[in-house]
Design an enzyme around this catalytic site. Structure first.
Site, short mmCIF file in Angstrom:
data_model
loop_
_atom_site.label_atom_id
_atom_site.label_comp_id
_atom_site.label_asym_id
_atom_site.label_seq_id
_atom_site.Cartn_x
_atom_site.Cartn_y
_atom_site.Cartn_z
N THR A 110 14.09 20.21 -14.19
CA THR A 110 13.01 20.36 -15.23
C THR A 110 12.67 20.91 -16.27
O THR A 110 13.32 21.60 -16.18
CB THR A 110 11.69 20.58 -13.40
N ARG A 111 11.85 20.22 -17.75
CA ARG A 111 11.39 20.46 -18.64
C ARG A 111 9.86 21.27 -18.10
O ARG A 111 9.16 20.43 -19.61
CB ARG A 111 12.08 20.00 -19.27
N HIS A 124 3.59 19.93 -10.37
CA HIS A 124 2.40 19.48 -9.84
C HIS A 124 2.37 18.84 -8.00
O HIS A 124 3.48 18.56 -7.59
CB HIS A 124 1.59 18.19 -10.43
N HIS A 129 5.34 16.45 -7.20
CA HIS A 129 6.49 16.89 -7.36
C HIS A 129 6.83 17.25 -5.83
O HIS A 129 7.83 17.57 -5.46
CB HIS A 129 7.05 17.74 -7.78
N ARG A 143 12.76 9.66 -12.02
CA ARG A 143 12.20 7.95 -13.12
C ARG A 143 12.73 8.39 -14.85
O ARG A 143 12.03 9.33 -15.30
CB ARG A 143 10.93 7.76 -12.96
#
Ligand code: PPS
Length: 569
Positions: A197-198, A202, A205, A291
């Site tokens: 992840t970058r 939340h 997730h 996605r």
């Protein structure tokens, strides 16, 4: 067992010289020509040296590079979708002989590695952009970096590592592949999911990844990219503080945080596959592909660069060649009547699923609006409010660009005075003429010097914006790619507003306040913008004003209205 997950190509490489030879390599380095690695190259070399890029033994040779572009494979047929090149200037490349060794240093001159140069060639960047990114559109950050920031020549060759890059920040969360594998083994973690992840995480997730953990009886690692991500992303310091907080929402002892100095390319499908290979090398058993994974978002026509499912499909299509299981991430929506998250297909008839995109979240924060509790945890929102304060409190760069005599300086001065009249902001004017007397006094008007001039202005403006001030810049800035670089620099910390002062060259020439156009026409000044030197018209400025159409007061008011619309004042 997790520790038995083979690295890609069979063996986890470690390209560092053994202890006895480090001193020998350091001594050799004193006699080799030196190349100073940039940020991207430092990220890449670290992952080459510690084996995260196994089976690569150095920067790609020309045959490997060509195969990677054509078929996502090295010359020997092994799957490898991303070119990993050492790009250098033409002057440096031409000073070398094949077979010669060079030393690669960090910005302070520390010897990171020695490299025997086996290949040297001139890059066909447009062909590379098309092959890797499926696009040559400079609005794609990966394409932009390749076309405008990459050296013209590539060097290939094997590496011998000398000193691992050093970090002051978050050292307890930084692991090499060997360290992470050892960590998993010591905790008896067998199935381990890597979550690349970058962005901050939340509720959706957490719910989605907990479901995957249960389904695959797996532990979970937030394996976050902290090298280079997309320009404008939240800085890694704030993100890591968010991840530290989010770990409390996972069962104790089942989740951890690890930082990877990955320089993302935002290459969508190819990048997803590459990232999966890297995570296999770190010893993970599962990799979540989201996605529009590693996608740069939308282009100028508001179209996604990649189909949102393309990354998952490409990674799954190569599952047989990987020893890591690809987990396509389900896309969860919030069903408010039920108070729970579900997939779109699970919504009841007539039920409306809710979702807040990254851009929408940013919009809420910038306007100082509340973030709904169903979407994010309060402690994460609090951290985000600190790092992304409302626009009225953020630093700003107002970047006026246009021909000499277009009215840039007049407008910039007017806006500066209006801002001072309003108060509450520290304003610095970086006018083109003024800058040329101080910051850039030795520079000419060649393309290289104009670029350097704008980058200097951009650097100062980004520092001002970073510290909450307003930088008002008014150079000609004739080149789109340099303006883009400045935008990227500023957007790391604040808001960038490009104002094209679109007064026509005819009007500017007729004004000729400094008599420079007359001199240019008479051939006394060569390379004058708009006469015999180019000006690339901004495609998407925040504002465009032709000063021939407005009084000064009205033109200044147009800018002030725009600032108010954007929530800056
Ligand atoms: S650039 O291209 O952004 O680096 O130019 P900048 O620093 O804004 O400097 C522009 C001012 O320099 C004067 N000048 C020239 N302009 C364009 N081309 C040539 N060859 C040139 N030589 C001198 C000119 O007065 C510009 O001032 P402004 O304020 O734009 O009228």
């Amino acid at each position: 067992m997790t520790q038995s997950i083979p690295a890609h190509g069979g063996q986890l490489l470690n390209l560092y010289a053994d202890e006895a030879n480090v001193i020998v390599e350091k001594n050799k380095a004193q006699h080799y020509p030196s190349w100073s690695l940039n940020r991207r190259q430092l990220c890449d070399i670290e992952l080459l040296l510690n084996g995260a890029f196994s089976p690569l033994t150095g920067f790609l040779s020309q045959p490997d590079y060509e195969n990677v572009l054509a078929s996502m494979r090295l010359a020997d047929g092994r799957l490898w979708p991303m070119p990993i090149n050492l790009d250098v200037s033409a002057a440096f490349a031409q000073s070398l002989r094949l077979g010669e060794s060079i030393t690669l240093r960090d910005g302070e001159g520390v010897v990171i590695a020695n490299m025997q140069v086996t290949d040297c060639w001139k890059a066909d960047k447009v062909a590379e952009a098309q092959a890797v990114f499926g696009s040559t559109d400079p609005n794609h950050p990966g394409v932009h970096y390749l076309l405008h920031e990459t050296g013209d020549y590539y060097l290939g060759g094997t590496l011998t590592g000398v000193t691992p890059p050093f970090y002051y920040d978050f050292s307890e969360y930084r692991h090499s592949p060997a360290q992470l594998r050892a960590d998993f083994a010591s905790q008896h973690w067998t199935n381990v999911i890597a979550f690349q992840t970058r962005n901050p995480l939340h509720r959706a997730h957490v719910i989605m990844t907990k479901r995957l953990m249960a389904e695959h009886k797996a532990k979970f690692v937030i394996h976050t990219a902290v090298g280079i991500t997309k320009p404008g992303d939240i800085d890694h310091y704030s993100r890591v503080r968010c991840y530290q907080k989010i770990l409390a929402h996972y069962p104790k002892g089942c989740a951890m945080l690890s930082l990877i100095p990955l320089a993302m390319r935002m290459a969508g499908p190819r990048e997803a596959l590459w990232q999966a290979i890297i995570r296999q090398n770190y010893g993970f058993s599962h990799f979540v592909v989201g996605r529009d994974h590693a996608g740069p978002g939308r282009d100028n026509r508001d179209k996604h660069f990649y189909d949102v499912k393309a990354a998952q499909e490409l990674a799954l299509a190569h599952q047989d060649e990987l020893n890591i299981k690809i987990l396509p991430a389900p896309f969860l929506l919030y069903a408010p009547e039920r108070g729970e998250f579900c997939e779109e297909s699970q919504l009841l008839p007539g039920e409306q699923g809710l979702y807040i995109s990254g851009a929408e979240l940013r919009g809420l924060l910038q306007k100082g609006l509340p973030v709904p509790d169903w979407f994010a945890y309060p402690e994460i929102v609090a951290e985000l409010h600190t790092v992304l304060p409302p626009r009225s409190k953020q630093g700003v760069t107002l970047f006026f660009t246009g021909f000499s005599g277009s009215g840039k300086s007049t407008l910039a001065n007017g806006v500066m005075v209006k801002l001072l009249e309003l108060g509450g902001r520290k304003v610095t004017l970086l006018d083109g003429d003024l800058v040329r007397k101080i910051l850039s006094s030795e520079l000419t008007f060649s393309k290289e010097h104009r670029d350097l001039n704008i980058l200097r202005i951009g650097y100062v403006a980004s520092e001002i914006s970073k510290n909450g001030g307003v930088a008002v810049c008014a150079p000609i800035a004739p080149y789109a790619h340099t303006r883009r670089k400045v935008r990227n620099m500023v957007e790391e910390h604040g808001t960038f507003i490009e104002i094209h002062v679109a007064t026509s060259i005819e009007v500017c020439e007729s004004r000729d306040r400094k008599g420079l156009y007359a001199q240019a026409r008479a051939g006394k000044i060569k390379g004058f913008t708009g006469i015999d030197d180019p000006y690339e018209v901004p495609e998407n400025p925040e504002l465009r004003i032709d000063t021939a159409e407005y009084s000064i007061t009205d033109a200044v008011n147009l800018v002030m209205t725009k600032l108010a619309e954007m929530g800056i004042i």
